[in-house]
Motif scaffolding. Structure first.
Motif, short mmCIF file in Angstrom:
data_model
loop_
_atom_site.label_atom_id
_atom_site.label_comp_id
_atom_site.label_asym_id
_atom_site.label_seq_id
_atom_site.Cartn_x
_atom_site.Cartn_y
_atom_site.Cartn_z
N ILE A 1 0.86 -1.19 0.00
CA ILE A 1 0.00 0.00 0.00
C ILE A 1 0.88 1.23 0.00
N SER A 2 0.66 2.09 -0.96
CA SER A 2 1.41 3.32 -1.10
C SER A 2 0.71 4.16 -2.16
N ALA A 3 1.30 5.29 -2.48
CA ALA A 3 0.80 6.11 -3.59
C ALA A 3 1.73 5.89 -4.78
N PRO A 4 1.22 5.97 -6.00
CA PRO A 4 2.08 5.76 -7.17
C PRO A 4 3.02 6.93 -7.45
N ASP A 5 2.66 8.13 -6.97
CA ASP A 5 3.47 9.32 -7.25
C ASP A 5 3.44 10.24 -6.03
N GLY A 6 4.35 11.23 -6.04
CA GLY A 6 4.38 12.23 -4.99
C GLY A 6 5.10 11.75 -3.74
N SER A 7 5.03 12.56 -2.69
CA SER A 7 5.76 12.24 -1.46
C SER A 7 5.27 10.96 -0.81
N PHE B 1 1.77 -2.23 -10.91
CA PHE B 1 0.37 -2.08 -11.32
C PHE B 1 -0.41 -1.38 -10.21
N PRO B 2 -0.52 -0.05 -10.24
CA PRO B 2 -1.44 0.63 -9.32
C PRO B 2 -2.86 0.14 -9.56
N THR B 3 -3.65 0.03 -8.51
CA THR B 3 -4.98 -0.55 -8.65
C THR B 3 -6.08 0.49 -8.77
N SER B 4 -5.72 1.76 -8.75
CA SER B 4 -6.70 2.82 -8.92
C SER B 4 -6.15 3.86 -9.90
N GLU B 5 -7.04 4.48 -10.65
CA GLU B 5 -6.61 5.52 -11.59
C GLU B 5 -6.27 6.82 -10.90
N THR B 6 -6.64 6.95 -9.64
CA THR B 6 -6.33 8.16 -8.89
C THR B 6 -4.87 8.12 -8.44
N GLY B 7 -4.38 9.26 -7.96
CA GLY B 7 -3.03 9.31 -7.41
C GLY B 7 -3.02 9.11 -5.91
N ALA B 8 -4.15 8.65 -5.34
CA ALA B 8 -4.27 8.49 -3.90
C ALA B 8 -3.51 7.25 -3.42
N VAL B 9 -3.40 7.13 -2.13
CA VAL B 9 -2.82 5.93 -1.53
C VAL B 9 -3.72 4.75 -1.88
N GLN B 10 -3.11 3.65 -2.28
CA GLN B 10 -3.86 2.52 -2.81
C GLN B 10 -3.00 1.26 -2.75
N ARG C 1 -5.85 10.27 1.38
CA ARG C 1 -6.96 9.41 0.98
C ARG C 1 -6.47 8.03 0.56
N TYR C 2 -7.12 7.00 1.05
CA TYR C 2 -6.78 5.62 0.68
C TYR C 2 -7.94 5.03 -0.11
N VAL C 3 -7.67 4.68 -1.35
CA VAL C 3 -8.72 4.23 -2.26
C VAL C 3 -8.63 2.73 -2.47
N VAL C 4 -9.75 2.06 -2.28
CA VAL C 4 -9.84 0.63 -2.57
C VAL C 4 -10.99 0.43 -3.54
N GLU C 5 -10.76 -0.31 -4.60
CA GLU C 5 -11.83 -0.58 -5.56
C GLU C 5 -12.40 -1.96 -5.31
N GLU C 6 -13.71 -2.03 -5.31
CA GLU C 6 -14.40 -3.27 -5.00
C GLU C 6 -15.16 -3.77 -6.23
N SER C 7 -14.93 -5.02 -6.57
CA SER C 7 -15.61 -5.62 -7.71
C SER C 7 -17.05 -5.91 -7.33
N GLU C 8 -17.99 -5.55 -8.20
CA GLU C 8 -19.40 -5.66 -7.85
C GLU C 8 -20.12 -6.81 -8.52
N ARG C 9 -19.51 -7.44 -9.52
CA ARG C 9 -20.26 -8.44 -10.28
C ARG C 9 -19.87 -9.85 -9.85
N PHE D 1 -14.04 3.12 -3.65
CA PHE D 1 -14.42 3.50 -2.30
C PHE D 1 -13.22 4.16 -1.66
N ASP D 2 -13.46 5.22 -0.93
CA ASP D 2 -12.37 5.97 -0.30
C ASP D 2 -12.38 5.76 1.20
N LEU D 3 -11.19 5.65 1.74
CA LEU D 3 -11.00 5.63 3.18
C LEU D 3 -9.93 6.63 3.53
#
Length: 567
Positions: free
Chosen positions: A402-408, A430-439, A507-515, A540-542
């Motif tokens: 768990i970390s951010a893909p860019d920045g400090s 492979f970052p798991t979110s398109e955002t630059g948030a912690v993930q 912000r810590y972002v986790v993506e949840e599969s819905e199907r 989903f953001d935490l």
């Protein structure tokens, strides 16, 4: 033996009081880690704050107790110290969540965020216990200040040893936090009553009994504060962490130290609830021939999402090494894990297991990191070399961190990337979110010198039957990260806590599969079906622990939102 027997007979009531204060102070110090960790994590900063506060409070108690001992040291005052300390323990049992929430309101940098909480919860009782030793030395029957002080501090140290070992090895594995605190509280009140004997001063005994009743009532009523969303199915204290299993709708979630670590869809137990666990299948695209992945090792079990799916999907033999025996037991009882010829579970430390095993693996999945605490011994170049030595000629290492893909906030990710690149010829991210948030960021390290391109992965995903469609996951393909400003992690220097520090409060972002992922595997396991339907996901953001605050409580809507590092 004669000397030991003589020493035992020389111990008087004041020295017994010192022994009990040592047991209680060290026991409460160990217990503090369990109470504070769900809010602030169990990082080196948290434990440093706990140790510093206890030492500071005891020192203040020693200082002021020593100044007052000559004129104020009496058995009655020793009794009063034990009763007051036990009373505050009752407050901690009843209102620890509220006290933690109050302390979290202070705007401090993350590394100091737990300090007010530790002071508020444990500063006063530890300070009171600090008075016991100088008072006891004053009341001691030993001749001379030196002999009295030495005797008192020897007995107090023995008590601290008993408190440390007893709490760590017996109480925490057997009892919950409230009951352990109750045990210490009753020990203090019982000591107060014993000190009042044989005259049994009515006032002192009444106060001790009243506090005992308050302690029992506090445990019986439960603590004030917030509980985990959903129905709690099981809850316990393990030798390593607080563990809870809770159900919300069809989703069963494993919580460790109050944090979500795994989730299972009870209607489809092999489905990947969290999107990042789908990336576990990526090595089957990196391999020249996916059928060559015959033996897989997961370091870290959690809810066994990855191991269960691998057993269901592939013909590989899967070994899982998990350090916490209670996690293994819970996985078997509540998450449908069954050992078999294809699935072997080992209760051991991951690094120790790799060091001692003579097995060779085609894939090692490193899934033992928490979002706020990483076992540094599993991050270093020495560990990566050990993993490399246990891999086959074309073997791969997969790491979920768990970390951010860019920045400090990306420092830990880039340091781990740099460390793995010191051992493995090729490393992919492979970052798991398109955002630059912690993930969650997934790293794949291979022994193959030839770089696999994104286009090759897409072609293999279209052509190969690996039981899951990874076309969406491949879009996050990254390589050649900038690592000039981060260190290579070594056994001698692995500052993972400071590298993770910039993540806190972000912000810590986790993506949840819905199907239902049954569409990914329409045929039998041995056929290794391909998949053509892209996953439907929602983000989903935490919040990670912000400066002066604990993890935010997410909105538990129709779908469970969860932060996870162990599948």
């Amino acid at each position: 033996m004669g000397d030991l027997r003589e020493y035992a007979t020389d111990v008087t009531k004041p020295e017994v009081a010192v022994f009990v204060s040592g047991v209680a102070s060290m026991g409460l110090e160990i217990l503090a880690g369990r109470i504070v960790a769900p809010q602030y994590g169990s990082s080196i900063y948290t434990w440093g704050s706990i140790i510093a506060v206890f030492l500071a409070a005891l020192s203040l108690g020693y200082h002021y107790g020593g100044k007052r001992a000559a004129s104020r040291a009496t058995t009655d005052r020793l009794i009063r110290l034990f009763v007051l300390t036990a009373g505050y323990v009752a407050v901690v049992i009843f209102a620890d969540d509220l006290l933690l929430a109050a302390a979290a309101a202070m705007p401090l940098p993350y590394r100091f965020a737990s300090l007010p909480a530790v002071i508020l919860l444990f500063g006063l009782p530890t300070y009171l216990l600090g008075f016991v030793s100088p008072y006891a030395a004053q009341l001691s029957e030993k001749e001379g200040v030196g002999e009295a002080s030495g005797h008192v501090y020897a007995v107090g140290t023995i008590g601290s040893i008993v408190g440390a070992f007893g709490t760590t090895f017996f109480l925490i594995p057997a009892l919950g936090i409230d009951r352990i605190a109750l045990a210490f509280g009753l020990l203090l009140t019982a000591t107060a009553v014993w000190l009042a004997a044989p005259r049994l001063r009515r006032r002192s005994v009444f106060a001790a009994l009243a506090v005992s009743l308050v302690l029992v009532a506090a445990v019986a009523s439960g603590s004030l504060g917030f509980s985990t969303g959903g129905k709690v199915v099981y809850q316990t204290q393990t030798p390593y962490q607080e563990l809870e299993v809770a159900d919300l709708g069809d989703t069963r979630t494993l919580y460790l130290d109050g944090q979500r670590h795994s989730a299972m869809d009870k209607s489809d137990p092999d489905r990947h609830v969290f999107d990042y666990t789908r990336y576990f299948h990526a090595p089957y695209l990196f391999a020249d021939d996916p059928d060559d992945i015959d033996r897989v090792l997961f370091v870290g079990g959690g809810g066994f999402t990855g191991p269960k799916r691998f057993v269901e999907e592939y013909n590989a033999t899967v070994d899982v090494v998990e350090i916490d025996p209670e996690v293994i037991d819970v996985a078997e009882r509540y998450f449908g894990v069954e050992e078999s010829e294809q699935l072997n579970v080992h209760n051991a430390d991951g690094r120790q297991f790799l060091r001692e095993t003579d097995r060779e693996y085609d894939l090692i999945v490193l899934d033992a990191y928490k979002k706020d605490k990483v076992p540094f011994q599993l991050t270093t170049v020495e560990f990566m070399q050990l993993a490399n030595d246990r891999l086959s000629e074309e073997g791969m290492l997969f790491a979920n961190l768990i970390s951010a893909p860019d920045g400090s906030a990306s420092q830990f990710y880039r340091a781990e990337y740099k460390t793995m690149a010191r051992v493995f010829p090729q490393v992919y991210a492979f970052p798991t979110s398109e955002t630059g948030a912690v993930q969650n960021i997934e790293l794949v390290a291979t022994k193959n010198d030839t770089r696999i391109t994104e286009a090759q992965l897409r072609e293999r995903n279209d052509r190969r039957d690996i039981g899951i469609d990874l076309s969406a996951e491949i879009e996050s393909y990254r390589h050649d990260e900038s690592t000039d400003d981060v260190p290579v992690l070594t056994d001698d220097h692995a500052p993972v806590d400071s590298l993770m520090d910039p993540m806190m409060g972000q912000r810590y972002v986790v993506e949840e599969s819905e199907r239902n992922e049954s569409e990914d595997r329409p045929r039998a396991r041995d056929a290794r079906p391909g998949a053509s339907v892209a996953p439907s996901e929602s983000a989903f953001d935490l919040e990670l622990a912000a400066p002066g605050s604990g993890p935010a409580t997410p909105d538990l809507g129709p779908a469970l939102t969860a932060a996870s590092t162990t599948a």
